[in-house]
Write a protein that holds these residues in place. Structure first.
Motif, PDB file in Angstrom:
ATOM      1  N   TYR A   1       0.849  -1.183   0.000  1.00  0.00           N
ATOM      2  CA  TYR A   1       0.000   0.000   0.000  1.00  0.00           C
ATOM      3  C   TYR A   1       0.888   1.238   0.000  1.00  0.00           C
ATOM      4  O   TYR A   1       1.994   1.229   0.536  1.00  0.00           O
ATOM      5  CB  TYR A   1      -0.905  -0.012   1.234  1.00  0.00           C
ATOM      6  CG  TYR A   1      -1.933   1.081   1.242  1.00  0.00           C
ATOM      7  CD1 TYR A   1      -2.973   1.089   0.322  1.00  0.00           C
ATOM      8  CD2 TYR A   1      -1.856   2.117   2.161  1.00  0.00           C
ATOM      9  CE1 TYR A   1      -3.923   2.107   0.322  1.00  0.00           C
ATOM     10  CE2 TYR A   1      -2.797   3.131   2.179  1.00  0.00           C
ATOM     11  CZ  TYR A   1      -3.823   3.123   1.253  1.00  0.00           C
ATOM     12  OH  TYR A   1      -4.756   4.140   1.256  1.00  0.00           O
TER      13      TYR A   1
ATOM     14  N   LEU B   1      -1.870   2.651   6.187  1.00  0.00           N
ATOM     15  CA  LEU B   1      -2.170   1.260   5.855  1.00  0.00           C
ATOM     16  C   LEU B   1      -3.167   0.639   6.818  1.00  0.00           C
ATOM     17  O   LEU B   1      -4.018  -0.174   6.423  1.00  0.00           O
ATOM     18  CB  LEU B   1      -0.857   0.464   5.868  1.00  0.00           C
ATOM     19  CG  LEU B   1      -0.917  -1.065   5.828  1.00  0.00           C
ATOM     20  CD1 LEU B   1      -1.576  -1.541   4.538  1.00  0.00           C
ATOM     21  CD2 LEU B   1       0.491  -1.646   5.961  1.00  0.00           C
TER      22      LEU B   1
ATOM     23  N   ASN C   1      -7.120  -3.411   1.426  1.00  0.00           N
ATOM     24  CA  ASN C   1      -6.330  -2.825   0.342  1.00  0.00           C
ATOM     25  C   ASN C   1      -5.421  -3.877  -0.301  1.00  0.00           C
ATOM     26  O   ASN C   1      -5.445  -5.055   0.063  1.00  0.00           O
ATOM     27  CB  ASN C   1      -5.519  -1.618   0.850  1.00  0.00           C
ATOM     28  CG  ASN C   1      -4.535  -1.999   1.948  1.00  0.00           C
ATOM     29  OD1 ASN C   1      -3.617  -2.779   1.732  1.00  0.00           O
ATOM     30  ND2 ASN C   1      -4.734  -1.460   3.145  1.00  0.00           N
TER      31      ASN C   1
END
Length: 536
Positions: free
Chosen positions: A246, A252, A260
């Motif tokens: 990420y 994050l 993600n």
């Protein structure tokens, strides 16, 4: 195993609301007979979700195949974290005073999820449904069972390997299976199901077990068990599945960015129905929190300077009176330290006049807070005790560092090793590895171990690393230190120190005992065929 080990009725009491986490939102399923349950695909899916919902974690009272409590608190068994409240179950594991009786209440010796998976696998074949989808469902259940055996064999060593439903009498007479055989079973299961599981899900199914999760867990186990060649092969496969780091390390772990591209495996939470309440455990008293999990000075000191040198390295630029200046950005992203602007104020745990003073009730006893999951506490959560924050179990950065470590241990050092470590470092804002300094197996081993510690801090992996590297006497023995007393300017955050680092706790480590946890005495009392680990 408890006498309630045998059969059960599934209860999936998750509210039905339109939500991004509909994966957890299923109709309650209760009072079905075994003969009537398996009549449709929807029945099989409901039973599978019973496997995900798992049994109750004795440590926290939470249910699930994995929990926030178990992940976050495991770092308190390491040199990363001090757990200040003994009743939360991890302080005595961390300081070396745990006994077999202590293990009764705070334990990962938990066969409830395993038994649910066994029951599912024994019965699902009777369901009239698509065979490919049925095989996938079975693969998911086999993963969930394998994961439980990974955790138990990692913590306890030998554990009973039970792969079928059994009677109460059988459950109360099982013996421990050699850890090597348990690990072999786990790896075989993960290898078999990897090609059965999908690479990804969409919509309400996000959060279910994928091919990447199976292979990443398999590679983790192979790395831990020093099967480096197999670990490299599996890590390479995962690296080809489309995961990526990420863009922001600091963001994050925020709830708005969950699911993600870096997340390979996580536990899905939902406000009100299946809430993650651990942000409140990490926050300080002035925010209404408990400061239960307190980062140590040791983990703070592990972060490099922004120039890539360690704080004790010649020419690093480290200043003991400005210890947080020019450091690895992951320090400020992961830990709240004195003088840091956090939630609109300059954090002050070093001054007796401050509400957050380290010696105050429900304040961090080391003077540091875990920030990784509460970096934007008031913005991200209306109630920090009732959040939908997912808990990451495996992410892509671990894969890259695991791959690099396996290659280093094989002494197969090439540009791919540097590239994997560089990717993790540069994402965080750190310089690439200095090839003139880290140019041998020995120096690269030191680097990748440090990189794992800071990159994966407070994610429940440090204790496993201490175990497998056999460094317990080195890092979990002696005094645990925290901040230096002093003052913080409330207007500028400038810190002035007036003493040495505070002493928080004295720990002991027994090399012949403490790498494994005690088998809960309550289990041995029920089943005298179970043996106790040495030293307990």
């Amino acid at each position: 195993m408890k006498k309630t080990f045998v059969y059960f009725i599934l209860f999936i009491a998750i509210a039905q609301s339109a939500c991004k986490k509909d994966f957890l939102d299923r109709n309650p399923l209760d009072a079905y007979s075994n003969s009537s349950l398996w009549s449709s695909q929807s029945d099989a899916l409901a039973a599978l979700y019973g496997c995900y919902n798992g049994g109750t974690d004795p440590s926290s009272g939470e249910s699930g195949w994995e929990t926030d409590y178990s992940i976050y608190y495991l770092d308190a068994v390491s040199d990363n974290v001090y757990s200040q409240f003994y009743w939360e179950g991890y302080q005595d594991y961390g300081n070396g005073t745990v006994t077999s009786s202590d293990g009764n209440a705070y334990t990962r010796w938990n066969y409830k999820t395993i038994q649910r998976c066994n029951w599912f696998l024994e019965n699902v074949d009777a369901t009239p449904m698509d065979d490919t989808l049925k095989a996938q469902y079975k693969g998911e259940a086999r993963f969930l069972r394998a994961y439980q055996y990974f955790i138990m064999s990692q913590l306890y060593g030998d554990v009973p390997l039970v792969t079928t439903t059994i009677t109460t009498e059988e459950a109360n007479a099982v013996t421990r299976t050699a850890a090597a055989d348990v690990r072999s079973f786990i790896v075989s299961e993960l290898d078999t199901i990897a090609d059965i599981l999908p690479e990804s899900y969409s919509g309400s199914d996000v959060g279910r077990i994928t091919k990447g999760a199976a292979l990443a867990l398999k590679a983790r186990i192979e790395l831990f068990d020093a099967d480096y060649a197999s670990a490299i092969t599996d890590y390479e496969t995962v690296m080809g599945l489309g995961y990526s780091l990420y863009s922001s390390y600091a963001d994050l772990f925020r709830i708005g960015n969950e699911n993600n591209s870096e997340v390979i495996l996580d536990v899905q939470y939902k406000e009100n129905d299946f809430a993650n309440w651990l942000p409140g455990v990490m926050a300080t008293s002035s925010q209404g929190g408990w400061s239960s999990l307190d980062p140590t000075q040791s983990i703070v000191d592990a972060y490099e300077m922004s120039n890539g040198k360690t704080i004790d390295e010649t020419g690093s630029g480290y200043d003991a009176d400005n210890p947080y200046e020019n450091r690895d950005p992951r320090l400020a992203a992961s830990i709240v330290y004195p003088g840091q602007l956090y939630e609109g104020f300059y954090y002050n745990s070093i001054d007796a006049s401050s509400d957050d003073y380290y010696n105050g009730d429900n304040n961090s006893k080391t003077g540091y807070l875990i920030k990784k999951y509460i970096s934007n506490l008031s913005e991200d959560y209306s109630d920090m005790w009732n959040t939908g924050l997912n808990v990451i179990v495996i992410r892509y950065a671990e894969v890259l560092l695991g791959y690099a470590e396996a290659k280093i241990e094989q002494n197969d050092i090439d540009e791919s090793v540097y590239s994997a470590i560089d990717a993790v470092r540069t994402r965080a804002g750190m310089p690439e590895v200095d090839r003139t300094v880290y140019n041998s197996q020995s120096t690269l081993r030191t680097l990748v171990r440090r990189e794992r510690r800071v990159e994966l801090a407070f994610e429940g992996l440090r204790w496993f690393d201490i175990q497998r590297w056999k460094i317990g006497s080195e890092v979990r023995n002696g005094t645990v230190y925290g901040i230096r007393p002093g003052t913080v300017n409330a207007s500028t955050g400038a810190v002035t120190y007036s003493g040495d680092n505070i002493s928080v706790e004295t720990r002991t480590f027994n090399e012949n005992r403490d790498y494994l946890w005690p088998v809960p005495q309550s289990e041995i009392d029920i089943n005298n065929s179970l043996t106790q680990n040495s030293g307990y």
